[in-house]
Every structure is written in structure tokens, then in C-alpha cells.
Design an enzyme around this catalytic site. Structure first.
Site, mmCIF file in Angstrom:
data_model
loop_
_atom_site.group_PDB
_atom_site.id
_atom_site.type_symbol
_atom_site.label_atom_id
_atom_site.label_comp_id
_atom_site.label_asym_id
_atom_site.label_seq_id
_atom_site.Cartn_x
_atom_site.Cartn_y
_atom_site.Cartn_z
ATOM 1 C CE1 TYR A 330 -3.256 2.860 0.503
ATOM 2 C CE2 TYR A 330 -3.994 1.769 2.496
ATOM 3 C CZ TYR A 330 -4.140 2.757 1.555
ATOM 4 O OH TYR A 330 -5.186 3.651 1.668
ATOM 5 C CB CYS A 331 0.975 4.296 0.088
ATOM 6 S SG CYS A 331 1.533 6.013 -0.057
ATOM 7 C CB ILE A 332 5.797 4.544 0.797
ATOM 8 C CG1 ILE A 332 7.316 4.539 0.630
ATOM 9 C CG2 ILE A 332 5.399 4.114 2.202
ATOM 10 C CD1 ILE A 332 8.037 5.472 1.577
ATOM 11 N N GLY A 334 3.924 -0.252 -1.364
ATOM 12 C CA GLY A 334 3.777 -0.839 -2.691
ATOM 13 C C GLY A 334 4.972 -0.517 -3.563
#
Length: 597
Positions: A330-332, A334
Site C-alpha cells: 500500500y502506497c510507499i 507498494g
């Protein structure tokens, strides 16, 4: 004593109490400002070079096109004088009312007095005329590249938002009405709230968005049953207890971002993605990252990969007796997952069966709205800050993201708290938003310089752990979920990165709403829909033009995609094993620990 005398005596007593309280609060305010923590100027505003370049471009444009400047000036003064004359005529007619108001609707000015009262209406319309003139004057400025133009418009908008009449007591009818209704008590309470927020942040103003006393992690949020089954310096690995008799054979690991804490995916039972996944029959593991302090100064992206991603995969395979796992970033997290997958490709490690990316950027050629803070002026300041302190304080990240939505995350809450004297709402999402974390010095610089600024991973390759990692190396089956109005990881930029990955089995979904609400979107709410398109045209715009809109949450669609890649059903697993005894009940200890700063 008559009733009137009693009321006057009570009013005088309340007034004296409030005056005494104001004196006490004023002393506290003076004390905190006298000992205010010094923040380096490079983290407070764009660098001098930005101002010089922008001012030079505006001046050159004015000299080259004087008629355009005159046109803007004449238009501004014309509208200003016209409105002043209309207001004067309305008053001269003997009616205490505002002239007709054709201006744009703005929810900041929802109080009826903004439209009916001549004073407030005059202030509002003058502000709107001035704001529109500033916008028009900046539309056609030449001499700046696209990034410079975007920054100029962004920081100009910051000034315009700051100068809104709603932000000042004398020009805010809501605040004045409430002060009268409460006999000034709202102003005293507002001052108390202001002083408390300043004291909580060493003299820096970071508006409290939520009533923190309403929530306790592990008690009324982050309550899905599970156990910490592994812990190292970087993370705790939580295994969640099964809620079904049968589970999919292939386990699932979620890597949440370490800029905030993992329980955004487990706020409460009704909107918990973690609980939903468990209820779909998956053996679920979630990483809870440590909140670093100065002792983590030398921790870099490679440490997150080795002691986070690879360690979690190793332990999950050992616990479940499986050779492969499915993973989510998720986000960073990812972004870092994609680096990990590239590294695993280089090493011939085939432990990952499929990967899912939530709101993930891997190609930073389009940095989105947050890009205004990614030029050298700010990044240089961050590098100086972390070099001196060993970590980037969570305060700076919180403030940066707040300025991306200042009306909702700064000025609106400030008005409610400081002018209206209200207690912040009990809102779980905002509680999580305020529970942010620090970033290690080395990791912060590597991420900002190598990935955000240089875009190395999507271009020439990102050097890490003795390998040159490339986006093309990510070749396993993958699914990516981006969000339509995401102001942190724009969906178009996410699409561009996923498209460059080497996988032949790719699915891309765009959820309605933003970075959080688009992900935390349970099917039961029936709120936000999502877009799908099996084709991968070069342009993200073409992808959306050919996409199909689907009502409802994307969770079920992703669940079906994941089920096909999760093997057969087996008897539900016990939590941990003989080598992984429970260390603490979920949500664990790292999520509530306070760093030594």
C-alpha cells in the site's frame, strides 16, 4: 434581590471567570512561544530561487504583454468599484440588506449572513473578486516550465486560502454569533484549544482534527483477533485468527505504508479490510512497522526490504509450510514491494505467487499534487533536517499532507476549534490520520532523491543491495488499485508505472474517491464504484475513455481475482506454530509504542 439583578450578577461572575482564564491562557501562550522549537526555513516555504524565478517570469510577462496587465487591473478595479457602488446603493435605499450576489457558491460561506448582511456580503465578494483576479493573472504567465507553473499556482492558492475572511474572527459571522450565544465562552474555549495544540507540538501549530480520548488502539479500533508471531528491529508480523472452517492454501501478506500505521485497514469491524479478508477464507498476515527514532538513522530502503519484506515472507512460508505467498503493498510499501520483487527476480527467488498494489507509484515522472514539495528547496531542507536529527519527525509529513487539502485539514478544523470553541469530532479515520510516524534519515533521502526526484526505478535502474533494480523485472501476476481523486498517488501516474512492469498478467482498477476512502470502501456501504478496462493503451486517458464503470466496491472483484491465485481450500490454520509462539495479541506493541525522540 430581583431576578434581573441575579442574572446580572451571574453574568458578571462568568465574565470575571473568563477574564481570569484568558489571562492564564495568555501566559501559557507566551511561554510556549518563547520556547518554540526552531524549524529550519527551508522546511517552511519554497526556496529563494523559486521566488526569484517566478517573480522574474511574471515581470517579464508583464513587460512583454503590458496590455494583458492593464486588462487585469481594469477588470479588477471595475468589479471592485461596481460592487462597492451596488452595496452603497442598497444601503442608501434604506434597507439593511446586501445587493444581489451573483458570485460563485463556496461552502466556506454557507452561513446565510454571507449573502444577506451587507457587511459580510461585501467582505465575501471583495475576497472572491480579488481571488479570481489573482487566478486570471497567473493563467497565462510565460517563462516557467510545467512544474514551475504548477508550484506557482499551488502556493498562490495557499495564500488565497489563508486570507479567506472566514479565517478571521471579525469577519466570520459563525464565530461572532457563537461568541454572543455563549457570552464569550466559545472564545475562551477556543483559546484553550489553541494553546493545547501549540503545547503538543513545541510551539508549531498543527490543528488537532479529532477527539483523541474517544479511541484506543486495540480497544475500539484495530480489534480483529490475531497474534504477533514474529518480531525484529523493523517490524512485528501479525497473523490473524481464522473466522472460517476452510481457508485458501496460499497465505496472504499485507505490507502497509510506514508513513502511517497499519490499522487504517482495521479501523472498526464495519469497514475493516483486514476482517473482510479473513472472512473470505484467507490466512492473513500483516506487517506492523516500528516507529523509528534517531537510533534508526542508518536504516535505508534495503533494510526495509531485507528485515521487512523478505523476513516476513520467510517466516510466513515457515509457519504455513508453503513455498509461495501472495503479497499486497500500500502506497510507499507498494513502491518498495516492487523493488523487492525486482531484487527477487535478480536472485531467482520465486516465493511470490502474485502481488497487489494499492495506490502505488513506481514511475515518478508525474509526481502529482505532492510534487510541489519535491523540488530541491524542500528536499535539501529535509536532508539537512535528517542529517542533524537522524530521522524525519512525523510533524513534517503531517503538515505537508495537510497543506494539500488546507480548507479541510487546516482552516476548517482551526475555525471549529479556535473560533467556535468546539471539541474536535470523534472520527476514527482522523484519529488514524493524526497517529503518524517518523522516517529514518537514510531511507527518507534514498526515497526522495533516488525514486521521487531521479525516477531511477522506472528509467535507468535503482541501485540497492548490490543490484540495479528495474521496473521491468516485476513480471509476476499483479493487480493494482488506484483512486480517482488521489492527491498523493495520482491514478494516471500509478497506471503509467504498472504499465511498464514486465508482467503479462496485469489487472488495473480505479476506485472512486481518494487515497484512503477509495481503498477503505467496504461493499456494505454501497458508496463508491470503480472502473475497469482489460486493455492497456499507452495513454491513461485512453484507458479511462474505454473503461467500464461498476457500481459498488472493488473489494469483491479483487477478492475473486485473488481467489484464483490462492490455491485449494484446506482446514483453517492455527495461529503460529511451535517455532512461532504468540508474542502479543493483535494489534501488537509497535503500533502503540512511542519512539525515543
Amino acid at each position: 434581590m430581583t431576578t434581573d439583578q441575579e442574572n446580572k450578577g451571574q453574568d458578571l461572575s462568568e465574565l470575571n471567570d473568563n477574564v481570569a482564564r484568558i489571562e492564564e491562557l495568555s501566559q501559557r501562550l507566551a511561554n510556549i512561544m518563547a520556547h518554540r522549537k526552531t524549524v529550519r526555513p527551508s522546511l517552511q516555504a519554497p526556496g529563494q530561487e523559486f521566488y526569484v524565478k517566478t517573480a522574474g517570469s511574471v515581470w517579464a510577462d508583464m513587460m512583454a504583454n503590458p496590455s494583458k496587465m492593464i486588462e487585469h487591473q481594469v477588470s479588477f478595479w471595475g468589479k471592485t468599484l461596481e460592487h462597492a457602488m451596488e452595496a452603497q446603493a442598497a444601503l442608501a435605499a434604506g434597507d439593511f440588506k446586501a445587493p444581489e450576489d451573483p458570485g460563485p457558491k463556496d461552502r466556506r460561506f454557507s452561513n446565510p449572513l454571507w449573502d444577506t448582511h451587507p457587511y459580510y456580503n461585501y467582505v465575501k465578494q471583495q475576497y472572491q473578486i480579488a481571488s479570481q483576479t489573482m487566478e486570471d493573472a497567473l493563467k497565462d504567465v510565460e517563462g516557467l516550465d510545467d512544474e514551475g507553473t504548477k508550484r506557482m499556482k499551488f502556493f498562490t492558492q495557499q495564500i488565497m486560502d489563508m486570507m479567506s475572511p472566514t479565517n478571521f474572527l471579525a469577519t466570520n459571522p459563525d464565530a461572532m454569533e457563537r461568541a454572543v450565544e455563549t457570552k464569550g465562552q466559545s472564545l475562551v474555549q477556543g483559546l484553550e484549544n489553541l494553546v493545547a495544540d501549540l503545547e503538543a507540538n513545541d510551539g508549531e501549530l498543527l490543528v488537532k482534527l479529532v477527539d483523541e480520548s474517544a479511541f484506543e488502539v486495540g480497544k475500539n479500533i484495530a480489534t480483529t483477533p490475531g497474534q504477533v508471531v514474529f518480531r525484529n528491529r523493523m517490524m512485528e508480523l501479525i497473523q490473524y485468527a481464522p473466522s472460517t472452517e476452510k481457508v485458501h492454501e496460499t497465505p496472504l501478506i499485507i505490507f502497509p505504508p510506514w508513513i502511517n500505521k497499519f490499522y487504517i485497514l482495521d479501523l472498526k469491524e464495519q469497514n475493516s479490510l483486514i476482517k473482510w479478508i479473513v472472512d473470505q477464507g484467507y490466512t492473513l498476515f500483516v506487517v506492523s512497522w516500528v516507529n523509528p527514532d534517531a537510533s534508526y538513522a542508518d536504516v535505508g530502503m534495503g533494510d526495509y526490504i531485507e528485515d521487512g519484506y523478505l523476513a516476513a515472507m520467510r517466516e510466513v512460508k515457515a509457519i504455513t509450510k508453503q513455498k509461495k505467498v501472495n503479497v499486497v503493498g500500500y502506497c510507499i510499501a507498494g513502491t518498495t514491494l516492487s523493488l523487492t520483487l525486482s531484487l527477487m527476480k535478480k536472485h531467482g527467488d520465486k516465493s511470490v505467487n502474485s502481488a497487489t498494489f494499492f495506490t502505488t507509484l513506481t514511475d515518478f515522472s508525474d509526481q502529482g499534487e505532492v510534487g510541489v514539495f519535491l523540488d530541491d528547496d524542500f528536499v535539501d531542507g529535509i536532508e539537512e533536517e535528517v542529517t542533524e536529527n537522524g530521522y524525519l519527525d512525523s510533524f513534517f509529513m503531517s503538515r505537508t499532507f495537510s497543506f494539500l487539502r488546507p480548507r479541510d485539514l487546516i482552516y476548517g478544523p482551526a475555525i471549529n476549534s479556535y473560533m467556535l470553541g468546539k471539541t474536535p469530532p470523534a472520527f476514527d479515520l482522523l484519529y488514524w490520520n493524526g497517529d503518524s510516524t517518523n522516517l529514518p534519515a537514510k531511507m527518507a533521502v534514498e526515497y526522495l532523491r533516488g525514486l521521487c526526484q531521479n525516477n531511477s526505478f522506472a528509467t535507468d535502474g535503482f541501485d540497492l543491495l548490490g543490484e540495479r533494480l528495474s521496473i521491468k523485472d516485476v513480471d509476476i501476476p499483479l493487480c493494482a488499485v488506484a483512486c480517482e481523486t488521489d492527491h498523493i498517488a495520482a491514478w494516471k501516474a500509478s497506471y503509467d508505472g504498472i504499465r511498464k512492469m514486465g508482467s503479462k498478467d496485469k489487472t488495473f482498477i480505479v476506485s472512486q474517491s481518494g487515497h484512503i476512502a477509495g481503498i477503505v470502501n467496504p461493499p456494505s456501504k454501497k458508496k463508491y464504484g470503480h472502473y475497469t478496462n482489460e486493455d492497456w493503451p499507452e495513454s491513461s486517458g485512453d484507458w479511462m475513455a474505454g473503461a467500464t464503470f461498476n457500481e459498488g466496491s472493488w473489494w469483491g472483484r479483487w477478492g475473486a481475482w485473488l481467489a484464483k491465485r490462492s490455491g485449494k481450500h484446506i482446514d483453517a490454520r492455527e495461529v503460529g506454530d511451535s517455532s512461532h509462539k504468540p508474542l502479543a495479541p493483535a494489534p501488537g506493541t509497535y503500533v502503540v509504542a512511542k519512539p525515543n525522540v
